[in-house]
Write a protein that holds these residues in place. Structure first.
Motif, mmCIF file in Angstrom:
data_model
loop_
_atom_site.group_PDB
_atom_site.id
_atom_site.type_symbol
_atom_site.label_atom_id
_atom_site.label_comp_id
_atom_site.label_asym_id
_atom_site.label_seq_id
_atom_site.Cartn_x
_atom_site.Cartn_y
_atom_site.Cartn_z
ATOM 1 N N ARG A 65 -0.018 -5.526 -18.398
ATOM 2 C CA ARG A 65 -1.323 -6.156 -18.616
ATOM 3 C C ARG A 65 -2.416 -5.184 -18.167
ATOM 4 O O ARG A 65 -2.140 -4.145 -17.600
ATOM 5 N N ASP A 66 -3.689 -5.573 -18.401
ATOM 6 C CA ASP A 66 -4.810 -4.713 -18.037
ATOM 7 C C ASP A 66 -5.095 -4.854 -16.536
ATOM 8 O O ASP A 66 -5.549 -5.910 -16.087
ATOM 9 N N PRO A 67 -4.831 -3.803 -15.743
ATOM 10 C CA PRO A 67 -5.044 -3.921 -14.296
ATOM 11 C C PRO A 67 -6.511 -4.142 -13.949
ATOM 12 O O PRO A 67 -6.820 -4.830 -12.977
ATOM 13 N N VAL A 68 -7.429 -3.572 -14.757
ATOM 14 C CA VAL A 68 -8.859 -3.671 -14.426
ATOM 15 C C VAL A 68 -9.279 -5.132 -14.382
ATOM 16 O O VAL A 68 -9.874 -5.598 -13.398
ATOM 17 N N ALA A 69 -8.933 -5.869 -15.430
ATOM 18 C CA ALA A 69 -9.341 -7.276 -15.502
ATOM 19 C C ALA A 69 -8.720 -8.085 -14.366
ATOM 20 O O ALA A 69 -9.402 -8.891 -13.716
ATOM 21 N N ILE A 119 0.832 -1.206 0.000
ATOM 22 C CA ILE A 119 0.000 0.000 0.000
ATOM 23 C C ILE A 119 0.871 1.262 0.000
ATOM 24 O O ILE A 119 0.488 2.285 -0.569
ATOM 25 N N GLN A 120 2.065 1.177 0.598
ATOM 26 C CA GLN A 120 3.007 2.308 0.455
ATOM 27 C C GLN A 120 3.279 2.597 -1.017
ATOM 28 O O GLN A 120 3.254 3.747 -1.458
ATOM 29 N N ARG A 121 3.561 1.541 -1.766
ATOM 30 C CA ARG A 121 3.889 1.745 -3.186
ATOM 31 C C ARG A 121 2.674 2.232 -3.964
ATOM 32 O O ARG A 121 2.797 3.040 -4.879
ATOM 33 N N ALA A 122 1.488 1.743 -3.586
ATOM 34 C CA ALA A 122 0.266 2.203 -4.264
ATOM 35 C C ALA A 122 0.083 3.706 -4.033
ATOM 36 O O ALA A 122 -0.289 4.447 -4.954
ATOM 37 N N ASP A 175 -1.738 -5.393 -4.885
ATOM 38 C CA ASP A 175 -0.659 -6.163 -5.522
ATOM 39 C C ASP A 175 -1.025 -6.547 -6.949
ATOM 40 O O ASP A 175 -0.160 -6.586 -7.831
ATOM 41 N N ALA A 176 -2.319 -6.863 -7.166
ATOM 42 C CA ALA A 176 -2.748 -7.237 -8.517
ATOM 43 C C ALA A 176 -2.554 -6.063 -9.477
ATOM 44 O O ALA A 176 -2.138 -6.252 -10.630
ATOM 45 N N ILE A 177 -2.833 -4.857 -9.003
ATOM 46 C CA ILE A 177 -2.615 -3.670 -9.846
ATOM 47 C C ILE A 177 -1.127 -3.539 -10.165
ATOM 48 O O ILE A 177 -0.738 -3.346 -11.322
ATOM 49 N N ALA A 178 -0.287 -3.663 -9.121
ATOM 50 C CA ALA A 178 1.151 -3.513 -9.325
ATOM 51 C C ALA A 178 1.670 -4.555 -10.307
ATOM 52 O O ALA A 178 2.480 -4.256 -11.192
ATOM 53 N N GLU A 179 1.170 -5.801 -10.157
ATOM 54 C CA GLU A 179 1.621 -6.883 -11.024
ATOM 55 C C GLU A 179 1.234 -6.603 -12.475
ATOM 56 O O GLU A 179 2.040 -6.735 -13.386
#
Lengths: 411, 275
Positions: free
Chosen positions: B250-254, B66-69, B240-244
């Motif tokens: 890749r598409d973060p939304v999906a 969450i720091q990185r987000a 984490d899924a967004i960061a990945e």
């Protein structure tokens, strides 16, 4: 809050909630609230316990080397041509700065509370070294959080901490300096609530830290009062100290706060200059907000995000200031001035040449404002400056900035 | 007024005998428009409540994810106004899903507590969680939020004893956020069996639903929490899924919505079979 009426008794603060006027308080996550409340209760008990005070006094005398001398700086006085200048020689303490006063007090408290694991944050490494020292003294585990940038630029202090048995953990988040080290230490504390004591190095953080650190540093001013009475038969006209978090300054000021005739000056780090954003002057260039558990003046942007501080002195490189200083500013009891990197470097060299004392770059900020203060007080007056630390640690920084040749033959 | 969305949602879920799946994302992560798409997709993916993080430069109670987000969001120019704008745009398409803002005090102080409360309510926000504002310091914030019809969601932790719980309960609104472990977000895994008595104690003391967060990452963990609490909060796993996705172009939304859907399904079916 600016220009709020001055109180009748400065020593009556903070209140039970840790408030100096609107400043201070305990802005911590719920996980830590029971811990800071317990710490406040444990400290109140220790403070009132004569045996605790005797034990601390013994270590201050026999281990740290107190009292530190109050030295009349004859050549500096002649050079400035104003008030008589006295230097309170905190740099002669064991570990080379005033930081040991606070570390001895808090380590005895941690032992009293049965804590086995000590964590700390450090910028320049002076507090980290003092903390590692007292942990070695009592055989306690010591973990020091230090910004990765500071680990790089203060390598000798990292070696000292390691030699003393401390583990130095580099912090890479944010700008990897003191503010980030403090975030990481708080995260450690939240995660290790049972056995861990957080030994904060300045008058920052949630209540009771600002008052506790102040009390442990107040020995500086108490000694100064007695020593100057012996030397001059009177109280000083003015006191001056550098201010980052503000522990050496409040340590000098506290015993004199109710003595309205004593003028007080704190000197903040102006870095590249107050006209730039590259400075560390929270009072002169910031506004009130909440960080690291307390409300105080902070460097922040228009949206309340904390800004990085900038100073050649790693010990002043912090975007906040202790809450008591914020209040003393608002009520007008202490004047907060600034000194740039260049002015501090000039004063650093001047003190070395005139007095044979190499001051810490932090203390050099206070020295940089002496000409103005000595002139304002005038001949016949007395000014006491807190020489809070020694400058050996800063030689590499100064050499890198100026080249050692640039210092040669000046003054 | 918030229109009582939080109360209505927990009442509906209680009737269905299931816990809420509470999804946390950081406002503006990885950018405002992508974040809005994620928010708009979350209810269909099964999110019952949304916690929208207000980024702060010094998130002392958050782990690295969450720091990185927060850093990504701030680097992308996210502000308090930007957060309120996201809430408002989400609300135009969804009248029912409660939105709770979660962050630190200084950006709100800087904005002005009353202005913030008024504008947050107007944007369709339902409650606010402020990590570094314990009950002892919360009076000005609570006054401002209550004045605008918003709830200040209180936090309880493993270190909150009975005496403190009474302090936490005073003026608590919406629901109570129970921090399952003494630690930062995304740190140690939750032990659902261990927290069950604590959750019951908090529910009893506060008279509000209790959602459990910190250390809830996997569908199994979310299901275990859903059996003992009124809500399971998942943050770091979604972040984490967004960061990945960002790191792999890749598409973060999906990816986030797939992750959320799996967690939601686990929460929805947790109490079936009577375990």
């Amino acid at each position: 809050m600016v220009n709020a009426p001055p109180p009748n008794d400065y020593l009556a603060y903070p209140d039970a909630q840790g408030r100096f006027g609107d400043y201070g308080g305990r802005y911590v996550p719920e996980t830590l609230m029971p811990l800071v409340l317990a710490l406040g209760a444990a400290y109140a008990e220790a403070k009132a316990d004569a045996a605790f005070q005797v034990e601390l006094g013994g270590y201050l005398t026999n281990y740290a080397g107190r009292p530190s001398p109050l030295y009349f700086a004859r050549r500096l006085t002649e050079h400035l041509g104003g008030a008589k200048i006295y230097l309170k020689r905190e740099e002669l303490n064991h570990t080379g700065s005033h930081k040991i006063n606070n570390c001895l007090g808090q380590i005895l408290l941690a032992r009293r509370m049965g804590k086995k694991r000590i964590i700390a944050e450090t910028g320049a490494g002076q507090h980290g070294v003092a903390c590692a020292t007292v942990c070695a003294l009592f055989g306690l585990e010591c973990i020091v959080y230090m910004g990765a940038v500071d680990v790089e630029r203060q390598a000798p202090n990292v070696l000292r901490m390691n030699l003393l048995g401390a583990q130095v953990r580099p912090v890479t988040s944010g700008a990897a300096t003191l503010k980030d080290a403090m975030n990481e230490a708080l995260r450690d504390w939240v995660s290790n609530v049972e056995d861990t004591y957080y030994l904060i190095g300045s008058t920052a953080g949630p209540h009771p830290y600002p008052v506790m650190v102040r009390d442990f540093q107040a020995v500086i001013g108490a000694e100064t009062r007695e020593q100057l009475l012996a030397a001059e038969g009177r109280a000083p006209d003015a006191l001056v100290a550098c201010v980052g978090g503000g522990s050496n300054a409040i340590g000098l000021f506290h015993a004199f706060l109710n003595d309205e005739a004593v003028r007080m000056f704190g000197v903040e780090a102006a870095g590249d200059g107050m006209a730039t954003r590259r400075h560390a002057a929270a009072v002169n260039g910031g506004r009130p907000g909440v960080l690291h558990g307390a409300k105080s003046y902070l460097l922040q942007d228009a949206d309340g995000q904390i800004l990085e501080a900038h100073s050649i002195s790693a010990g002043l490189d912090y975007p906040g200031i202790g809450p008591e200083h914020a209040w003393l500013h608002d009520v007008g009891r202490v004047r907060y001035l600034t000194a740039t990197d260049d002015e501090a470097l000039e004063a650093f060299a001047l003190c070395a040449r005139l007095e044979g004392i190499v001051p810490a770059l932090e203390s050099a900020h206070a020295l940089a404002r002496l000409p103005q203060i000595a002139a304002e007080v005038g001949a016949g007056g007395v000014v006491v400056l807190n020489l809070s630390g020694r400058g050996d640690k800063d030689l590499a920084t100064v050499a890198a900035r100026l080249g050692l040749g640039a210092l040669e033959g000046r003054v | 007024m918030s229109g009582g969305r939080i109360e209505a949602r927990f009442a509906d879920l209680a009737r269905e005998d299931r816990a809420a799946f509470v999804a946390y994302v950081m406002a503006g992560d990885p950018d405002a428009e992508t974040c809005l798409s994620i928010l708009e997709g979350l209810p269909d993916a099964g999110a019952d409540l949304i916690e929208l993080g207000v980024p702060f430069s010094d998130p002392m109670a958050d782990g690295p994810a969450i720091q990185r987000a927060a850093t990504r969001a701030l680097d992308g120019g996210m502000t308090v106004n930007g957060v309120l704008d996201l809430a408002r745009r989400f609300r135009t398409g969804d009248e029912a899903t409660p939105i709770v803002l979660m962050g630190y005090l200084n950006p709100l102080l800087s904005y002005g507590l009353e202005t913030f409360a008024t504008r947050a309510a107007a944007a369709g926000v339902d409650g606010v969680i402020v990590v570094d504002c314990p009950p002892e310091e919360a009076a000005p914030l609570t006054d401002a939020l209550e004045g605008a019809g918003l709830a200040l969601i209180r936090l309880a932790t493993p270190t909150t004893d009975a005496a403190r719980l009474a302090i936490v309960a005073r003026r608590a609104g919406g629901f109570v956020y129970y921090v399952s472990v003494a630690g930062v977000t995304g740190d140690k895994p939750v032990d659902a069996e261990k927290i069950a008595p604590a959750v019951a104690r908090v529910r009893q003391a506060c008279g509000l639903p209790v959602a459990v967060g910190f250390g809830v990452r996997t569908p199994d963990q979310a299901a275990a929490v859903a059996r003992v609490a009124d809500g399971a909060v998942v943050g770091s796993a979604l972040v984490d899924a967004i960061a990945e996705a960002v790191s792999q172009s890749r598409d973060p939304v999906a990816l986030v919505l797939d992750t959320a859907a799996a967690l939601a399904k686990a929460v929805q079916s947790a109490r079936a079979g009577g375990s």
